[in-house]
Design an enzyme around this catalytic site. Structure first.
Site, PDB file in Angstrom:
ATOM      1  N   GLY A  55      46.398  46.460  39.997  1.00  0.00           N
ATOM      2  CA  GLY A  55      47.162  46.332  41.238  1.00  0.00           C
ATOM      3  C   GLY A  55      46.602  47.240  42.308  1.00  0.00           C
ATOM      4  O   GLY A  55      45.851  48.178  42.007  1.00  0.00           O
ATOM      5  N   CYS A  82      43.559  49.045  34.159  1.00  0.00           N
ATOM      6  CA  CYS A  82      43.329  49.664  35.462  1.00  0.00           C
ATOM      7  C   CYS A  82      44.620  50.322  35.969  1.00  0.00           C
ATOM      8  O   CYS A  82      45.070  51.316  35.405  1.00  0.00           O
ATOM      9  CB  CYS A  82      42.758  48.641  36.439  1.00  0.00           C
ATOM     10  SG  CYS A  82      41.991  49.385  37.897  1.00  0.00           S
ATOM     11  N   TYR A  83      45.253  49.781  36.991  1.00  0.00           N
ATOM     12  CA  TYR A  83      46.527  50.328  37.450  1.00  0.00           C
ATOM     13  C   TYR A  83      47.539  50.353  36.311  1.00  0.00           C
ATOM     14  O   TYR A  83      48.353  51.282  36.218  1.00  0.00           O
ATOM     15  CB  TYR A  83      47.069  49.483  38.616  1.00  0.00           C
ATOM     16  CG  TYR A  83      48.433  49.923  39.107  1.00  0.00           C
ATOM     17  CD1 TYR A  83      48.559  50.983  40.002  1.00  0.00           C
ATOM     18  CD2 TYR A  83      49.591  49.293  38.673  1.00  0.00           C
ATOM     19  CE1 TYR A  83      49.802  51.400  40.451  1.00  0.00           C
ATOM     20  CE2 TYR A  83      50.849  49.694  39.114  1.00  0.00           C
ATOM     21  CZ  TYR A  83      50.946  50.754  40.004  1.00  0.00           C
ATOM     22  OH  TYR A  83      52.193  51.165  40.435  1.00  0.00           O
ATOM     23  N   HIS A 169      38.255  46.354  33.564  1.00  0.00           N
ATOM     24  CA  HIS A 169      38.866  45.021  33.506  1.00  0.00           C
ATOM     25  C   HIS A 169      38.215  44.183  32.403  1.00  0.00           C
ATOM     26  O   HIS A 169      37.139  43.607  32.610  1.00  0.00           O
ATOM     27  CB  HIS A 169      38.716  44.311  34.857  1.00  0.00           C
ATOM     28  CG  HIS A 169      39.571  44.887  35.934  1.00  0.00           C
ATOM     29  ND1 HIS A 169      40.841  44.448  36.184  1.00  0.00           N
ATOM     30  CD2 HIS A 169      39.330  45.900  36.805  1.00  0.00           C
ATOM     31  CE1 HIS A 169      41.360  45.159  37.178  1.00  0.00           C
ATOM     32  NE2 HIS A 169      40.471  46.047  37.572  1.00  0.00           N
ATOM     33  N   GLU A 171      39.188  41.345  31.405  1.00  0.00           N
ATOM     34  CA  GLU A 171      39.419  39.917  31.647  1.00  0.00           C
ATOM     35  C   GLU A 171      38.301  39.252  32.436  1.00  0.00           C
ATOM     36  O   GLU A 171      38.198  38.021  32.450  1.00  0.00           O
ATOM     37  CB  GLU A 171      40.754  39.703  32.374  1.00  0.00           C
ATOM     38  CG  GLU A 171      40.805  40.160  33.828  1.00  0.00           C
ATOM     39  CD  GLU A 171      41.169  41.626  34.002  1.00  0.00           C
ATOM     40  OE1 GLU A 171      41.624  41.988  35.098  1.00  0.00           O
ATOM     41  OE2 GLU A 171      40.978  42.412  33.049  1.00  0.00           O
ATOM     42  N   SER A 223      41.101  13.361  46.351  1.00  0.00           N
ATOM     43  CA  SER A 223      39.862  13.650  47.061  1.00  0.00           C
ATOM     44  C   SER A 223      38.651  13.132  46.299  1.00  0.00           C
ATOM     45  O   SER A 223      37.563  13.047  46.856  1.00  0.00           O
ATOM     46  CB  SER A 223      39.715  15.168  47.236  1.00  0.00           C
ATOM     47  OG  SER A 223      39.508  15.793  45.988  1.00  0.00           O
ATOM     48  N   GLY A 224      38.842  12.818  45.023  1.00  0.00           N
ATOM     49  CA  GLY A 224      37.728  12.403  44.187  1.00  0.00           C
ATOM     50  C   GLY A 224      37.109  13.549  43.430  1.00  0.00           C
ATOM     51  O   GLY A 224      36.247  13.350  42.580  1.00  0.00           O
ATOM     52  N   GLY A 225      37.552  14.799  43.735  1.00  0.00           N
ATOM     53  CA  GLY A 225      37.080  15.955  43.006  1.00  0.00           C
ATOM     54  C   GLY A 225      37.754  16.055  41.649  1.00  0.00           C
ATOM     55  O   GLY A 225      38.641  15.267  41.299  1.00  0.00           O
ATOM     56  N   VAL A 226      37.346  17.037  40.876  1.00  0.00           N
ATOM     57  CA  VAL A 226      37.853  17.199  39.518  1.00  0.00           C
ATOM     58  C   VAL A 226      39.357  17.398  39.504  1.00  0.00           C
ATOM     59  O   VAL A 226      40.093  16.732  38.756  1.00  0.00           O
ATOM     60  CB  VAL A 226      37.151  18.389  38.821  1.00  0.00           C
ATOM     61  CG1 VAL A 226      37.769  18.642  37.441  1.00  0.00           C
ATOM     62  CG2 VAL A 226      35.664  18.137  38.698  1.00  0.00           C
ATOM     63  N   ASP A 227      39.865  18.301  40.345  1.00  0.00           N
ATOM     64  CA  ASP A 227      41.267  18.693  40.283  1.00  0.00           C
ATOM     65  C   ASP A 227      42.206  17.526  40.571  1.00  0.00           C
ATOM     66  O   ASP A 227      43.123  17.230  39.796  1.00  0.00           O
ATOM     67  CB  ASP A 227      41.542  19.829  41.275  1.00  0.00           C
ATOM     68  CG  ASP A 227      40.535  20.952  41.152  1.00  0.00           C
ATOM     69  OD1 ASP A 227      40.034  21.155  40.035  1.00  0.00           O
ATOM     70  OD2 ASP A 227      40.236  21.600  42.167  1.00  0.00           O
ATOM     71  N   SER A 228      42.000  16.861  41.711  1.00  0.00           N
ATOM     72  CA  SER A 228      42.913  15.790  42.086  1.00  0.00           C
ATOM     73  C   SER A 228      42.754  14.577  41.183  1.00  0.00           C
ATOM     74  O   SER A 228      43.724  13.855  40.912  1.00  0.00           O
ATOM     75  CB  SER A 228      42.710  15.393  43.555  1.00  0.00           C
ATOM     76  OG  SER A 228      41.405  14.901  43.773  1.00  0.00           O
ATOM     77  N   THR A 229      41.544  14.334  40.686  1.00  0.00           N
ATOM     78  CA  THR A 229      41.324  13.192  39.794  1.00  0.00           C
ATOM     79  C   THR A 229      42.046  13.387  38.469  1.00  0.00           C
ATOM     80  O   THR A 229      42.761  12.497  37.988  1.00  0.00           O
ATOM     81  CB  THR A 229      39.822  12.980  39.546  1.00  0.00           C
ATOM     82  OG1 THR A 229      39.172  12.719  40.793  1.00  0.00           O
ATOM     83  CG2 THR A 229      39.595  11.808  38.611  1.00  0.00           C
ATOM     84  N   LYS A 366      39.700  26.029  36.947  1.00  0.00           N
ATOM     85  CA  LYS A 366      38.888  24.817  36.984  1.00  0.00           C
ATOM     86  C   LYS A 366      38.418  24.385  35.595  1.00  0.00           C
ATOM     87  O   LYS A 366      38.489  23.202  35.247  1.00  0.00           O
ATOM     88  CB  LYS A 366      37.684  25.045  37.897  1.00  0.00           C
ATOM     89  CG  LYS A 366      36.721  23.877  37.994  1.00  0.00           C
ATOM     90  CD  LYS A 366      37.241  22.772  38.889  1.00  0.00           C
ATOM     91  CE  LYS A 366      37.233  23.203  40.336  1.00  0.00           C
ATOM     92  NZ  LYS A 366      37.602  22.105  41.251  1.00  0.00           N
TER      93      LYS A 366
END
Length: 510
Positions: A55, A82-83, A169, A171, A223-229, A366
Site C-alpha cells: 500500500g 511490503c506495507y 513483492h 506476486e 470489439s473482437g478482442g479476447v476479452d469481449s469475445t 487477460k
C-alpha cells in the site's frame, strides 16, 4: 458451494488482485477483503490464512490504514507483503521508520536462517522491491530470516504464531521463486487444500449471469478482442438468444480489422450486427488532444451508440463489457489505489445510463480469460490476439486524431504486426503496436531534405498486463521493420523503438 479461502487484505496496493490471482493459480480459492472489515470477514469465512497487501501509506502516519489488532489473537496464519509486513511489525510492537536508502526494482535477497517458507528455495535470489520505509526493530517473538542490501529485515517471522513478512513483492514475475514462496505459505504454513479451478469459475459465473439477468436481454459491446469475445461466448452459453452482439466500427480500428472481426464472430455463432459510427466518433474527437478527454469522449459515445441500438431490442436491460481487473485498478476502481488513466469500460460513463453493466471478468486477468476461452472452445488464433485498447488508435496518435494520421498509423502498425508474425515473434509477445508521435523530424530522401512524421514501435513481455518489460528484438529485425515503414508509408521519416518497462511507464503511451 462454500470454499475456505485465503483472504487477501487490501491496503490500497495496485497489485492486490495480482496476489489473489497468484493464490488461485495454486488451486486455492482466494477473495479480496478490505482492511477495516477484516475481523468480520475472518469470522464469517474461516480462512486458511491472511495475506496483507502492500500500500502507499506509512504505518506511522496519522491516517494509516491499520486493521483491528484482535485479528492477531485468532490463530489465523498471516503473511504481510511490503506495507503488510510493516503493519504486522508496527501493530505487534516493532518499529518502522523512513529508510535512508529506498529500494525500487530488483534486489538480491540473502537467506540467513532456513524455515518452512524457504522450502525448495536457494539461499540467494533476486526479488522485486518497492518501498521507502523499513522495519528497524522487530516485535517480540520475531526473528529475521533474510536480508537485502537496504533491508535489514527483508523476511521476518514468528514461526510459532505462523506470522510472516516479506519486504519484497512475491506476486510479481520479477521476483524469482515468488510462486514457490506463496505456495510454501499457503500449503506449508496454512495447510490449505486445493479447492479452485477455472472450470469452477465458468460454472458459477453462468449461474450468476442467469440469476442477475433474469428474463431480460443483454447487448454486448463486442470489439473482437479476447476479452469481449470470451465474455460474449460465456453469456451466450448462459442466456442464449437473449444476447444481442453489436460491433461498433468507431473509425479507430487497425487495417482490415472490421472484416476480420466480423468473420471471427460469425464463425463462433454469435448473433451480430455491425454498426458504422466512424463519422460520429471522428467528429466528436475533432480538435481534442488531451488523452483523458479522448477516452471520455469515446467512452460516452460508445454508450450512446449502444443505447440507441438497444432501443430496437425489446427487453434490453444490460450492457456486456469485457472489463478486466487491470482496467479497474488503473481507473482507481479499487479503494485506496491511485488513478493512472481512465479506461472506456470503467470511466467516462454517463451518470444516467439506460443500461446496467454486466462485467463477468472484472476480477480476472487477460491470461485467465484466455484459459476460460480455451475451456469454452474458442479457437486459439482468436485467443492469441494481442490486447487492443477500447479507444483504439485514438490513444496511439499523440495529439489530435484525423483521418490522414489514422491512415499513416494503420499502415505502419500493419507492417510491424505482419513482420512479427512472419518472423515468429508475435506469439512470444504480450502486446505490440505502433504509435504516431506529435512531432516531425528532419531527414534526407533522394538528396532532398525532408521534415516527416515519427513512428514509435512498442513491444512488451508480460503475463498479466500489471507489469511488463520491453522485448529484446535482434537489431536486424528492427532494421528491416524500420526500412519497410519508411519506404512504404508516405509521410514517415523516422522510426524509434520504446525500451521503457512498466512500471515506471504504462504499456500504452496514452
Amino acid at each position: 458451494m462454500k470454499r475456505r479461502p485465503v483472504l487477501v487484505v487490501n491496503f490500497g496496493s495496485q497489485y492486490v488482485q495480482l496476489i489473489a490471482r497468484r493464490i488461485r493459480e495454486l488451486g486455492v480459492y482466494s477473495e479480496i477483503v478490505h482492511w477495516d472489515t477484516l475481523l468480520e470477514e475472518i469470522r464469517g469465512k474461516e480462512p486458511y490464512g491472511l495475506i496483507f497487501s502492500g500500500g502507499p501509506a506509512s504505518v506511522y502516519s496519522e491516517d494509516a490504514p491499520l486493521p483491528d489488532p484482535n485479528i492477531y489473537d485468532l490463530g489465523v496464519p498471516i503473511l504481510g507483503i511490503c506495507y503488510g509486513l510493516q503493519v504486522i511489525a508496527y501493530q505487534l510492537g516493532g518499529k518502522v521508520e523512513k529508510s535512508d536508502h529506498q529500494e525500487y526494482g530488483r534486489a538480491r535477497l540473502r537467506v540467513i536462517k532456513r524455515d518452512t517458507i524457504f522450502e525448495g528455495i536457494p539461499d540467494e535470489f533476486d526479488v522485486w522491491m518497492s518501498h521507502a520505509d523499513k522495519v528497524s526493530d522487530l516485535p517480540e517473538g520475531f526473528e529475521t530470516l533474510a536480508i537485502s542490501d537496504n533491508s535489514p529485515h527483508a523476511v521476518i517471522a514468528s514461526s510459532d504464531r505462523r506470522f510472516y513478512g516479506f519486504q519484497f513483492h512475491p506476486e510479481v514475475v520479477h521476483t524469482a521463486y515468488g510462486k514457490e514462496l506463496l505456495a510454501n505459505f499457503v500449503y506449508g504454513v496454512c495447510g490449505a487444500h486445493r479447492n479452485w479451478e477455472m472450470g469452477d469459475f465458468i460454472e458459477e459465473k453462468v449461474k450468476e449471469i442467469r440469476e442477475t439477468v433474469g428474463d431480460a436481454h443483454v447487448i454486448a459491446a463486442l470489439s473482437g478482442g479476447v476479452d469481449s469475445t470470451v465474455a460474449s461466448v460465456l453469456v451466450h452459453r448462459a442466456i442464449g438468444d437473449r444476447l444481442h452482439c453489436f460491433f461498433i466500427d468507431h473509425g479507430l480500428l487497425r487495417l482490415g480489422e472490421r472484416e476480420e472481426v466480423e468473420k471471427n464472430l460469425r464463425a463462433l455463432g454469435l448473433p451480430l450486427k455491425v454498426v458504422d459510427a466512424s463519422d460520429l466518433f471522428l467528429e466528436r474527437l475533432k480538435g481534442v488532444e488531451d488523452p483523458e478527454e479522448k477516452r471520455k469522449i469515446i467512452g460516452n459515445t460508445f454508450i450512446k451508440v449502444f443505447e440507441r441500438e438497444a432501443r430496437n431490442v425489446e427487453g434490453a436491460e444490460f450492457l456486456l463489457q469485457g472489463t478486466l481487473y487491470p482496467d479497474v485498478v488503473e481507473s482507481a476502481g479499487i479503494k485506496g489505489s491511485a488513478k493512472i488513466k481512465t479506461h472506456h469500460n470503467v470511466g467516462g460513463l454517463p451518470e444516467k445510463m439506460h443500461l446496467k453493466l454486466l462485467e463477468p471478468f472484472r476480477e480476472l486477468f487477460k491470461d485467465e480469460v484466455r484459459e476460460i476461452g480455451k475451456l469454452l472452445g474458442i479457437p486459439t488464433d482468436i485467443l492469441g490476439r494481442h490486447p487492443f485498447p477500447g479507444p483504439g488508435l485514438a490513444i496511439r496518435i499523440l495529439g489530435e486524431v484525423n483521418r490522414e494520421d489514422l491512415e499513416v498509423l494503420r499502415k505502419a502498425d500493419s507492417i510491424f504486426i505482419e513482420e512479427l508474425k512472419r518472423n515468429g515473434f508475435y506469439d512470444r509477445i504480450w502486446q505490440a503496436f505502433a504509435v504516431l508521435l506529435p512531432i516531425r523530424s528532419v531527414g534526407v530522401m533522394g538528396d532532398v531534405r525532408t521534415y516527416e512524421k515519427v513512428i514509435a514501435l512498442r513491444a512488451v513481455e508480460s503475463t498479466d498486463g500489471m507489469t511488463a518489460d520491453w522485448y529484446r528484438f535482434p537489431y536486424d529485425f528492427l532494421d528491416h521493420v524500420m526500412r519497410r515503414i519508411i519506404n512504404e508509408v508516405r509521410g514517415v521519416g523516422r522510426v524509434v523503438y520504446d525500451v521503457s518497462s512498466k512500471p515506471p511507464s504504462t504499456i500504452e503511451w496514452e
